[in-house]
Write a protein that holds these residues in place. Structure first.
Motif, PDB file in Angstrom:
ATOM      1  N   ASP A  33       0.791  -1.161   0.015  1.00 42.76           N
ATOM      2  CA  ASP A  33      -0.168  -0.134   0.227  1.00 42.76           C
ATOM      3  C   ASP A  33       0.769   1.229   0.002  1.00 42.76           C
ATOM      4  N   THR A  34       2.046   1.095   0.576  1.00 45.04           N
ATOM      5  CA  THR A  34       3.061   2.250   0.529  1.00 45.04           C
ATOM      6  C   THR A  34       3.404   2.303  -0.746  1.00 45.04           C
ATOM      7  N   LEU A  35       3.948   1.221  -1.272  1.00 41.71           N
ATOM      8  CA  LEU A  35       4.306   1.531  -2.929  1.00 41.71           C
ATOM      9  C   LEU A  35       3.398   2.251  -3.570  1.00 41.71           C
ATOM     10  N   LEU A  36       2.082   1.726  -3.615  1.00 48.05           N
ATOM     11  CA  LEU A  36       1.013   2.033  -4.408  1.00 48.05           C
ATOM     12  C   LEU A  36       0.671   3.479  -4.124  1.00 48.05           C
ATOM     13  N   SER A  37       0.754   4.083  -2.796  1.00 52.44           N
ATOM     14  CA  SER A  37       0.724   5.512  -2.740  1.00 52.44           C
ATOM     15  C   SER A  37       1.596   6.466  -3.763  1.00 52.44           C
ATOM     16  N   VAL A  38       2.918   5.742  -3.388  1.00 51.19           N
ATOM     17  CA  VAL A  38       4.255   6.426  -3.975  1.00 51.19           C
ATOM     18  C   VAL A  38       3.636   6.558  -5.602  1.00 51.19           C
ATOM     19  N   LEU A  39       3.579   5.370  -6.019  1.00 52.49           N
ATOM     20  CA  LEU A  39       3.094   5.170  -7.700  1.00 52.49           C
ATOM     21  C   LEU A  39       2.101   6.032  -7.932  1.00 52.49           C
ATOM     22  N   GLY A  40       1.025   6.155  -7.207  1.00 48.20           N
ATOM     23  CA  GLY A  40      -0.068   7.008  -7.484  1.00 48.20           C
ATOM     24  C   GLY A  40       0.350   8.493  -7.780  1.00 48.20           C
ATOM     25  N   ALA A  41       1.128   8.910  -6.631  1.00 49.31           N
ATOM     26  CA  ALA A  41       1.527  10.282  -6.370  1.00 49.31           C
ATOM     27  C   ALA A  41       2.416  10.567  -7.747  1.00 49.31           C
ATOM     28  N   LEU A  42       3.021   9.608  -8.540  1.00 48.59           N
ATOM     29  CA  LEU A  42       3.933   9.938  -9.372  1.00 48.59           C
ATOM     30  C   LEU A  42       3.135   9.551 -10.808  1.00 48.59           C
ATOM     31  N   ASP A  43       1.934   9.392 -10.888  1.00 47.90           N
ATOM     32  CA  ASP A  43       1.225   8.946 -11.775  1.00 47.90           C
ATOM     33  C   ASP A  43       1.562   7.635 -12.783  1.00 47.90           C
ATOM     34  N   LEU A  44       2.168   6.758 -11.961  1.00 55.67           N
ATOM     35  CA  LEU A  44       2.645   5.489 -12.532  1.00 55.67           C
ATOM     36  C   LEU A  44       1.430   4.476 -11.840  1.00 55.67           C
ATOM     37  N   GLU A  45       1.597   3.124 -12.534  1.00 54.44           N
ATOM     38  CA  GLU A  45       0.648   2.143 -12.127  1.00 54.44           C
ATOM     39  C   GLU A  45       1.357   0.773 -12.148  1.00 54.44           C
ATOM     40  N   PHE A  46       0.802  -0.176 -11.206  1.00 49.86           N
ATOM     41  CA  PHE A  46       1.539  -1.487 -11.028  1.00 49.86           C
ATOM     42  C   PHE A  46       0.890  -2.394 -11.875  1.00 49.86           C
ATOM     43  N   ARG A  47       1.533  -3.050 -12.584  1.00 51.26           N
ATOM     44  CA  ARG A  47       0.899  -4.103 -13.479  1.00 51.26           C
ATOM     45  C   ARG A  47       1.798  -5.460 -12.950  1.00 51.26           C
ATOM     46  N   ILE A  48       1.095  -6.621 -13.191  1.00 46.73           N
ATOM     47  CA  ILE A  48       1.594  -7.757 -13.033  1.00 46.73           C
ATOM     48  C   ILE A  48       1.223  -8.429 -14.285  1.00 46.73           C
ATOM     49  N   GLY A  49       2.355  -9.330 -14.978  1.00 45.08           N
ATOM     50  CA  GLY A  49       2.113  -9.839 -16.169  1.00 45.08           C
ATOM     51  C   GLY A  49       3.413 -11.070 -16.207  1.00 45.08           C
ATOM     52  N   ALA A  50       3.165 -11.865 -17.073  1.00 45.75           N
ATOM     53  CA  ALA A  50       4.143 -13.269 -17.181  1.00 45.75           C
ATOM     54  C   ALA A  50       5.527 -12.564 -17.397  1.00 45.75           C
ATOM     55  N   ARG A  51       6.555 -13.124 -16.612  1.00 49.65           N
ATOM     56  CA  ARG A  51       7.872 -12.784 -16.703  1.00 49.65           C
ATOM     57  C   ARG A  51       8.432 -12.940 -18.069  1.00 49.65           C
ATOM     58  N   SER A  52       9.196 -11.982 -18.551  1.00 47.15           N
ATOM     59  CA  SER A  52       9.858 -12.049 -19.937  1.00 47.15           C
ATOM     60  C   SER A  52      11.074 -12.798 -19.658  1.00 47.15           C
ATOM     61  N   LYS A  53      11.604 -13.229 -20.598  1.00 42.34           N
ATOM     62  CA  LYS A  53      12.868 -14.230 -20.891  1.00 42.34           C
ATOM     63  C   LYS A  53      14.074 -13.221 -20.729  1.00 42.34           C
ATOM     64  N   TRP A  54      13.994 -12.055 -20.188  1.00 45.40           N
ATOM     65  CA  TRP A  54      15.369 -11.242 -20.419  1.00 45.40           C
ATOM     66  C   TRP A  54      16.206 -11.651 -19.356  1.00 45.40           C
ATOM     67  N   SER A  55      17.538 -11.725 -19.800  1.00 44.70           N
ATOM     68  CA  SER A  55      18.622 -12.123 -18.615  1.00 44.70           C
ATOM     69  C   SER A  55      18.427 -11.051 -17.499  1.00 44.70           C
ATOM     70  N   GLN A  56      18.981 -11.532 -16.299  1.00 45.85           N
ATOM     71  CA  GLN A  56      19.176 -10.793 -15.049  1.00 45.85           C
ATOM     72  C   GLN A  56      19.957  -9.314 -15.475  1.00 45.85           C
ATOM     73  N   GLN A  57      20.903  -9.562 -16.312  1.00 44.20           N
ATOM     74  CA  GLN A  57      21.733  -8.376 -16.632  1.00 44.20           C
ATOM     75  C   GLN A  57      21.082  -7.364 -17.552  1.00 44.20           C
ATOM     76  N   GLU A  58      20.384  -8.035 -18.549  1.00 42.74           N
ATOM     77  CA  GLU A  58      19.353  -6.930 -19.292  1.00 42.74           C
ATOM     78  C   GLU A  58      18.412  -6.119 -18.519  1.00 42.74           C
ATOM     79  N   VAL A  59      17.856  -6.751 -17.438  1.00 43.90           N
ATOM     80  CA  VAL A  59      17.114  -6.226 -16.527  1.00 43.90           C
ATOM     81  C   VAL A  59      17.627  -5.025 -15.717  1.00 43.90           C
ATOM     82  N   GLU A  60      18.646  -5.501 -15.182  1.00 46.85           N
ATOM     83  CA  GLU A  60      19.411  -4.527 -14.233  1.00 46.85           C
ATOM     84  C   GLU A  60      19.782  -3.389 -15.222  1.00 46.85           C
ATOM     85  N   ASP A  61      20.363  -3.645 -16.280  1.00 47.15           N
ATOM     86  CA  ASP A  61      20.573  -2.352 -17.232  1.00 47.15           C
ATOM     87  C   ASP A  61      19.581  -1.443 -17.415  1.00 47.15           C
ATOM     88  N   LEU A  62      18.179  -1.830 -17.312  1.00 47.60           N
ATOM     89  CA  LEU A  62      17.200  -0.912 -17.281  1.00 47.60           C
ATOM     90  C   LEU A  62      16.928   0.031 -16.080  1.00 47.60           C
TER      91      LEU A  62
END
Length: 83
Positions: free
Chosen positions: A53-82
């Motif tokens: 609920d704390t994260l959702l408050s922060v995301l809402g204040a930033l006009d961002l949303e939380f989404r849940i989806g199937a995990r992509s097949k990116w490597s951990q390094q590719e995700v860290e680079d983001l």
């Protein structure tokens, strides 16, 4: 723009980048989210667990949303680079 985050540090990096993009200080984001500045700092560092609920408050204040989806097949390094 879509951001991918799989760890607390990556979530914190997205939040920090978005906050700075708005030109807000941590205190300004905290006020908008109804939280303390120290809480924003903790979330951005990704070092201590935050309640959903704390994260959702922060995301809402930033006009961002939380989404849940199937995990992509990116490597951990590719995700860290983001972050």
């Amino acid at each position: 723009m879509t951001n991918l985050a799989r760890t607390p540090k990556q979530i914190g990096a997205v939040i920090q980048r978005t906050r700075k993009g708005h030109g807000w200080s941590q205190s300004e984001l905290a006020e908008r989210a109804g939280l303390r500045q120290a809480t924003i700092s903790d979330i951005e560092r990704g070092e201590s667990p935050a309640k959903i609920d704390t994260l959702l408050s922060v995301l809402g204040a930033l006009d961002l949303e939380f989404r849940i989806g199937a995990r992509s097949k990116w490597s951990q390094q590719e995700v860290e680079d983001l972050a």
